[in-house]
Write a protein that holds these residues in place. Structure first.
Motif, mmCIF file in Angstrom:
data_model
loop_
_atom_site.group_PDB
_atom_site.id
_atom_site.type_symbol
_atom_site.label_atom_id
_atom_site.label_comp_id
_atom_site.label_asym_id
_atom_site.label_seq_id
_atom_site.Cartn_x
_atom_site.Cartn_y
_atom_site.Cartn_z
ATOM 1 N N TRP A 194 0.836 -1.195 0.000
ATOM 2 C CA TRP A 194 0.000 0.000 0.000
ATOM 3 C C TRP A 194 0.868 1.240 0.000
ATOM 4 O O TRP A 194 1.687 1.438 0.906
ATOM 5 N N LEU A 195 0.682 2.098 -0.999
ATOM 6 C CA LEU A 195 1.504 3.287 -1.156
ATOM 7 C C LEU A 195 0.836 4.550 -0.633
ATOM 8 O O LEU A 195 1.513 5.583 -0.498
ATOM 9 N N GLY A 196 -0.470 4.501 -0.349
ATOM 10 C CA GLY A 196 -1.169 5.725 0.016
ATOM 11 C C GLY A 196 -1.282 6.656 -1.178
ATOM 12 O O GLY A 196 -1.303 6.213 -2.333
ATOM 13 N N HIS A 197 -1.328 7.960 -0.905
ATOM 14 C CA HIS A 197 -1.400 8.929 -1.996
ATOM 15 C C HIS A 197 -0.058 9.007 -2.716
ATOM 16 O O HIS A 197 1.003 9.041 -2.076
ATOM 17 N N VAL A 198 -0.101 9.039 -4.041
ATOM 18 C CA VAL A 198 1.121 9.096 -4.846
ATOM 19 C C VAL A 198 1.086 10.373 -5.693
ATOM 20 O O VAL A 198 0.151 10.581 -6.471
ATOM 21 N N ASP A 199 2.105 11.219 -5.535
ATOM 22 C CA ASP A 199 2.199 12.438 -6.350
ATOM 23 C C ASP A 199 2.748 12.136 -7.742
ATOM 24 O O ASP A 199 2.270 12.681 -8.731
ATOM 25 N N ASP A 200 3.747 11.276 -7.801
ATOM 26 C CA ASP A 200 4.411 10.993 -9.083
ATOM 27 C C ASP A 200 3.816 9.748 -9.732
ATOM 28 O O ASP A 200 4.433 8.676 -9.752
ATOM 29 N N MET A 201 2.615 9.893 -10.277
ATOM 30 C CA MET A 201 1.985 8.754 -10.927
ATOM 31 C C MET A 201 2.734 8.294 -12.177
ATOM 32 O O MET A 201 2.876 7.087 -12.400
ATOM 33 N N PRO A 202 3.258 9.198 -13.036
ATOM 34 C CA PRO A 202 4.019 8.707 -14.190
ATOM 35 C C PRO A 202 5.195 7.837 -13.782
ATOM 36 O O PRO A 202 5.470 6.811 -14.414
ATOM 37 N N GLY A 203 5.881 8.233 -12.708
ATOM 38 C CA GLY A 203 7.006 7.436 -12.225
ATOM 39 C C GLY A 203 6.560 6.080 -11.714
ATOM 40 O O GLY A 203 7.204 5.059 -11.990
ATOM 41 N N LEU A 204 5.460 6.052 -10.962
ATOM 42 C CA LEU A 204 4.952 4.784 -10.445
ATOM 43 C C LEU A 204 4.564 3.844 -11.581
ATOM 44 O O LEU A 204 4.873 2.642 -11.551
ATOM 45 N N LEU A 205 3.883 4.377 -12.606
ATOM 46 C CA LEU A 205 3.389 3.524 -13.678
ATOM 47 C C LEU A 205 4.522 2.915 -14.504
ATOM 48 O O LEU A 205 4.319 1.881 -15.154
ATOM 49 N N LYS A 206 5.683 3.521 -14.466
ATOM 50 C CA LYS A 206 6.832 2.923 -15.168
ATOM 51 C C LYS A 206 7.386 1.705 -14.428
ATOM 52 O O LYS A 206 8.213 0.974 -14.968
ATOM 53 N N THR A 207 6.937 1.480 -13.201
ATOM 54 C CA THR A 207 7.459 0.367 -12.399
ATOM 55 C C THR A 207 6.509 -0.821 -12.336
ATOM 56 O O THR A 207 6.823 -1.833 -11.709
ATOM 57 N N ILE A 244 -7.056 5.575 -18.027
ATOM 58 C CA ILE A 244 -6.467 6.281 -19.161
ATOM 59 C C ILE A 244 -5.008 6.630 -18.899
ATOM 60 O O ILE A 244 -4.208 6.687 -19.830
ATOM 61 N N GLU A 245 -4.634 6.827 -17.632
ATOM 62 C CA GLU A 245 -3.213 7.010 -17.314
ATOM 63 C C GLU A 245 -2.447 5.718 -17.545
ATOM 64 O O GLU A 245 -1.324 5.727 -18.069
ATOM 65 N N GLY A 246 -3.060 4.582 -17.176
ATOM 66 C CA GLY A 246 -2.435 3.292 -17.441
ATOM 67 C C GLY A 246 -2.314 3.022 -18.923
ATOM 68 O O GLY A 246 -1.292 2.519 -19.399
ATOM 69 N N ALA A 247 -3.350 3.383 -19.678
ATOM 70 C CA ALA A 247 -3.308 3.205 -21.135
ATOM 71 C C ALA A 247 -2.198 4.043 -21.752
ATOM 72 O O ALA A 247 -1.421 3.564 -22.586
ATOM 73 N N ALA A 248 -2.107 5.317 -21.352
ATOM 74 C CA ALA A 248 -1.065 6.196 -21.888
ATOM 75 C C ALA A 248 0.322 5.680 -21.542
ATOM 76 O O ALA A 248 1.282 5.895 -22.291
ATOM 77 N N SER A 249 0.440 4.963 -20.412
ATOM 78 C CA SER A 249 1.722 4.420 -19.974
ATOM 79 C C SER A 249 2.020 3.065 -20.594
ATOM 80 O O SER A 249 3.027 2.431 -20.246
ATOM 81 N N GLY A 250 1.142 2.604 -21.476
ATOM 82 C CA GLY A 250 1.382 1.349 -22.166
ATOM 83 C C GLY A 250 1.227 0.122 -21.294
ATOM 84 O O GLY A 250 1.857 -0.911 -21.551
ATOM 85 N N LEU A 251 0.379 0.208 -20.263
ATOM 86 C CA LEU A 251 0.151 -0.940 -19.390
ATOM 87 C C LEU A 251 -0.996 -1.793 -19.931
ATOM 88 O O LEU A 251 -1.916 -1.288 -20.577
ATOM 89 N N ALA A 252 -0.938 -3.066 -19.620
ATOM 90 C CA ALA A 252 -2.091 -3.925 -19.885
ATOM 91 C C ALA A 252 -3.191 -3.556 -18.886
ATOM 92 O O ALA A 252 -2.917 -3.390 -17.699
ATOM 93 N N LEU A 253 -4.408 -3.429 -19.364
ATOM 94 C CA LEU A 253 -5.525 -3.001 -18.524
ATOM 95 C C LEU A 253 -6.460 -4.167 -18.244
ATOM 96 O O LEU A 253 -6.752 -4.968 -19.133
ATOM 97 N N ILE A 254 -6.931 -4.227 -17.002
ATOM 98 C CA ILE A 254 -7.984 -5.179 -16.635
ATOM 99 C C ILE A 254 -9.086 -4.381 -15.967
ATOM 100 O O ILE A 254 -8.858 -3.690 -14.972
ATOM 101 N N THR A 255 -10.304 -4.465 -16.504
ATOM 102 C CA THR A 255 -11.419 -3.746 -15.913
ATOM 103 C C THR A 255 -12.702 -4.492 -16.214
ATOM 104 O O THR A 255 -12.669 -5.634 -16.702
ATOM 105 N N THR A 256 -13.826 -3.869 -15.920
ATOM 106 C CA THR A 256 -15.129 -4.514 -16.103
ATOM 107 C C THR A 256 -15.889 -3.855 -17.255
ATOM 108 O O THR A 256 -15.473 -2.827 -17.785
ATOM 109 N N ASP A 257 -17.020 -4.434 -17.593
ATOM 110 C CA ASP A 257 -17.867 -3.889 -18.657
ATOM 111 C C ASP A 257 -18.881 -2.919 -18.058
ATOM 112 O O ASP A 257 -20.082 -3.016 -18.299
ATOM 113 N N MET A 258 -18.373 -1.981 -17.275
ATOM 114 C CA MET A 258 -19.233 -0.968 -16.663
ATOM 115 C C MET A 258 -19.176 0.324 -17.474
ATOM 116 O O MET A 258 -18.203 0.577 -18.178
#
Length: 391
Positions: free
Chosen positions: A260-273, A292-306
């Motif tokens: 658990w990281l709590g609040h993260v200011d540097d989301m671009p940095g986190l998503l690279k890891t 959409i931040e995960g998509a922009a970072s080129g991550l594989a996405l898992i979500t629901t059909d909501m």
């Protein structure tokens, strides 16, 4: 011209709407931010934007006296600032902002609602009791020829029109609040089979976001002997009755199920890891920022059909994976699939990035938002001119 942005937290304005404010400022306009007090408000000054805190406002309050004081304070702020356009964000702010704008004679109003929120999605007694009142207030607030409603997905547009809250011609759909695709970029290293898979869920820690299913999936993979790291970014939301508690999250972290990281200011940095962004939501999202931040970072996405989620993962198996709601086993199976197939992991991330560039780049979203402002102001000018030309 002067623009005012009104939201229920300074955090929201800073993280979701600062880019639009900066575009307006760079175009020569003045922008003032209005919200309850918070730790992000003072940051606006460094960007050349003024911030006005509404001292009495509490987004979780149901006290009629306090709400009347908040509305009165907002009217005073608008009368003093005299904006040419007020942009309200979230249901409560749309109601209060629209009413206050009428009293303060603000010429034009844009109401932006991302998802239908707790009152319309919860089945609790409290939510059911509040729903008729909120619906009536919303209808009153939105029934204004000097305003437009901005929604983030077609499902919400259908819901608003079906509920007869607003005429279809008063709705504009702008998918998401946008993402800076220059800041959020894919990591240049490819996750090989020997590298431990890291799965992130980044959100307000509400149960409807699929937090419990995420933790339960972590427990299943641990039982199966899978070496996958589950990372949780975000904090509990005391203003929402469906938030998990601080003690509960800490317990999950202490038992090793999640980091658990709590609040993260540097989301671009986190998503690279990390390699995967998961949001097994059964909440009526607008368009989730984390996806959409995960998509922009080129991550594989898992979500629901909501609603909202399906705007990002539009093609299961191509630009992400869809999983059944409230199903931790299905989520765990999806993660195992990506752990075993790193080529699929790479392909999903690549297609997600292309979709982010095409549909969610914040420059496109900001321009579409400014187009709504121009349309509304132009229509009001045309109407005023027509009235003045009458004999």
């Amino acid at each position: 011209m002067k623009f005012a942005f009104f939201a229920n937290t300074d955090w929201y304005l800073y993280n979701f709407r600062l880019s639009t404010a900066l575009r307006l400022r760079n175009d020569g306009h003045e922008v003032v931010m209005i919200s309850p007090p918070g730790s992000f408000g003072e940051r606006f000054a460094a960007h050349g934007c003024r911030w006005v805190p509404l001292q009495s406002m509490d987004r979780a309050s149901l006290n009629p006296l306090r709400e009347a004081v908040t509305l009165s304070q907002l009217v005073r702020v608008l009368r003093r600032e005299q904006p040419d356009l007020l942009h309200n964000f979230t249901l409560k702010c749309a109601i209060y902002g629209a009413i206050a704008a009428r009293i303060a004679r603000v010429p034009t109003v844009v109401n932006a609602v991302a998802g239908l929120g707790y009152v319309f999605t919860s089945h609790t007694l409290k939510a059911r009791m509040l729903r008729p009142l909120v619906k009536a207030l919303l209808h009153t607030a939105l029934d204004n020829e000097r305003s437009l409603l901005v929604l983030q997905n077609p499902d919400d547009a259908m819901a608003f029109t079906s509920a007869e809250l607003i005429a279809p011609e008063k709705i504009r759909v702008i998918r998401s609040s946008g993402v800076n695709t220059s800041r959020f970029q894919p990591s240049k290293r490819f996750p090989n089979r020997q590298e431990r898979l890291r799965v992130l869920l980044a959100a307000r820690l509400l149960r409807e976001k699929g937090i419990q299913e995420f933790v339960d999936a972590a427990a299943l993979l641990h039982e199966w002997g899978r070496d996958v790291e589950f990372v949780l970014a975000g904090t509990p939301d005391p203003g929402n009755p469906h938030s998990v508690t601080q003690d509960q999250v800490q317990q999950w972290a202490d038992t090793g199920l999640v980091r658990w990281l709590g609040h993260v200011d540097d989301m671009p940095g986190l998503l690279k890891t990390v390699h995967v962004m998961a949001l097994p939501s059964y909440y009526r999202e607008g368009v989730p920022k984390s996806l959409i931040e995960g998509a922009a970072s080129g991550l594989a996405l898992i979500t629901t059909d909501m609603p909202g989620c399906r705007e990002v993962v539009t093609n299961d198996g191509f630009d992400g994976l869809r999983v059944e709601q409230r199903n931790a086993r299905a989520l765990a199976d999806c993660i195992v699939r990506l752990d075993d197939d790193r080529e699929l992991l790479l392909q999903l991330g690549h297609h997600a990035r292309q979709k982010a560039l095409r549909d969610f780049d914040e420059r496109l979203v900001i321009q579409r938002t400014l187009d709504v402002y121009t349309e509304l102001m132009h229509s009001m000018t045309s109407t005023t001119d027509a009235i003045r030309s009458l004999p």
